[in-house]
Scaffold this active site. Structure first.
Site, short mmCIF file in Angstrom:
data_model
loop_
_atom_site.label_atom_id
_atom_site.label_comp_id
_atom_site.label_asym_id
_atom_site.label_seq_id
_atom_site.Cartn_x
_atom_site.Cartn_y
_atom_site.Cartn_z
N GLU A 24 11.22 51.52 2.11
CA GLU A 24 11.38 52.11 3.43
C GLU A 24 11.94 53.52 3.31
O GLU A 24 13.16 53.70 3.22
CB GLU A 24 12.33 51.27 4.29
CG GLU A 24 11.74 49.98 4.80
CD GLU A 24 12.50 49.46 6.02
OE1 GLU A 24 11.86 49.23 7.04
OE2 GLU A 24 13.72 49.32 5.94
N HIS B 6 19.13 47.39 3.65
CA HIS B 6 18.48 48.25 4.65
C HIS B 6 19.32 49.51 4.85
O HIS B 6 20.55 49.47 4.81
CB HIS B 6 18.33 47.50 5.97
CG HIS B 6 17.39 48.16 6.93
ND1 HIS B 6 17.74 49.27 7.66
CD2 HIS B 6 16.09 47.88 7.25
CE1 HIS B 6 16.71 49.64 8.41
NE2 HIS B 6 15.69 48.81 8.18
#
Length: 255
Positions: free
Chosen positions: A168, A96
């Site tokens: 993302e 992430h």
């Protein structure tokens, strides 16, 4: 029928009261909407076991937001894959952007985590994505290739079997500005084609989620894209009502 993968990433949010009310709501209203979706909830580490108990009779899987590269030893504050597996974790988020930038995690560290998760028979959710500057310089594909290449080099062509990739774009995370669904579709096609250059796995077995300012008002356009196979949801997953609305929309699309 292929399922749609919806992951709730609670990040550094939640408490005992919130968890209790969240699952009380889901248990009342969600039972008929979970069949067409694979729903994963990744709470803060301290609440993993509490969430695990709450989902024991639900069609929901437990996820972790992180894992250490070490199995045990003098590593204060860390959590090993053995511990996660021991309490029922099935999915682990790695790569992430908040881990990459705030904790300085490199592609090498992420590749080691990926290998550890696969070796432990859990499923990695590998996050990839570009910054706003990289997007402006048309470097999106180059950045994603770099984020995938070390895993491919270290683990070979079978690395991407039975995993989830989450695209993302960093400029869309928590900003309230989601990416254009058609643009996301093109990036997902690029990722799948890139993997298939090196792997003989079935195209339909490559699961790619989208993450970045998703809510119930914009989610339908993402779900309608053929190569968006799931969602990695941050803020909107903290409200049981909002999260269930997203699950309902996915359920209706796949019914």
């Amino acid at each position: 029928m292929k399922k749609f993968f919806i992951t709730a990433n609670w990040k550094l949010n939640g408490n005992i009261k919130m968890i209790s009310s969240f699952f009380k709501y889901l248990k009342l209203y969600s039972s008929s909407y979970l069949e067409k979706n694979t729903v994963i909830i990744a709470p803060p580490t301290i609440y993993l076991e509490r969430v695990c108990k709450n989902i024991s009779n639900m069609n929901i899987f437990l996820g972790s937001q992180n894992v250490d590269i070490n199995l045990n030893g003098a590593f204060t504050g860390e959590t090993s894959i053995l511990m996660l597996r021991d309490i029922g974790v099935k999915y682990v988020i790695i790569g992430h952007s908040e881990r990459r930038f705030l904790h300085h995690e490199t592609d090498d560290i992420i590749a080691k985590k990926f290998h550890l998760i696969k070796k432990s028979n859990l499923t990695p959710i590998l996050c990839v994505g570009e910054t706003e500057i990289e997007k402006k310089h048309n470097q999106t594909e180059q950045v994603i290739q770099r984020q995938l290449n070390l895993i491919l080099k270290n683990l070979g062509t079978s690395a991407f079997k039975n995993i989830i990739i989450a695209y993302e774009p960093i400029w869309a995370i928590g900003t309230g500005v989601s990416a254009d669904p058609e643009h996301v579709q093109l990036i997902h096609v690029f990722i799948k084609n890139y993997i298939l250059k090196y792997s003989s796995i079935n195209r339909n077995d490559i699961i790619i989620q989208y993450g970045g300012s998703i809510n119930h008002t914009n989610v339908k356009k993402f779900i309608e894209q053929p190569d968006i196979n799931g969602l990695l949801i941050g803020n909107s997953s903290l409200s049981a009502k909002e999260f269930l609305e997203i699950i309902k929309i996915a359920h209706e699309h796949y019914s």
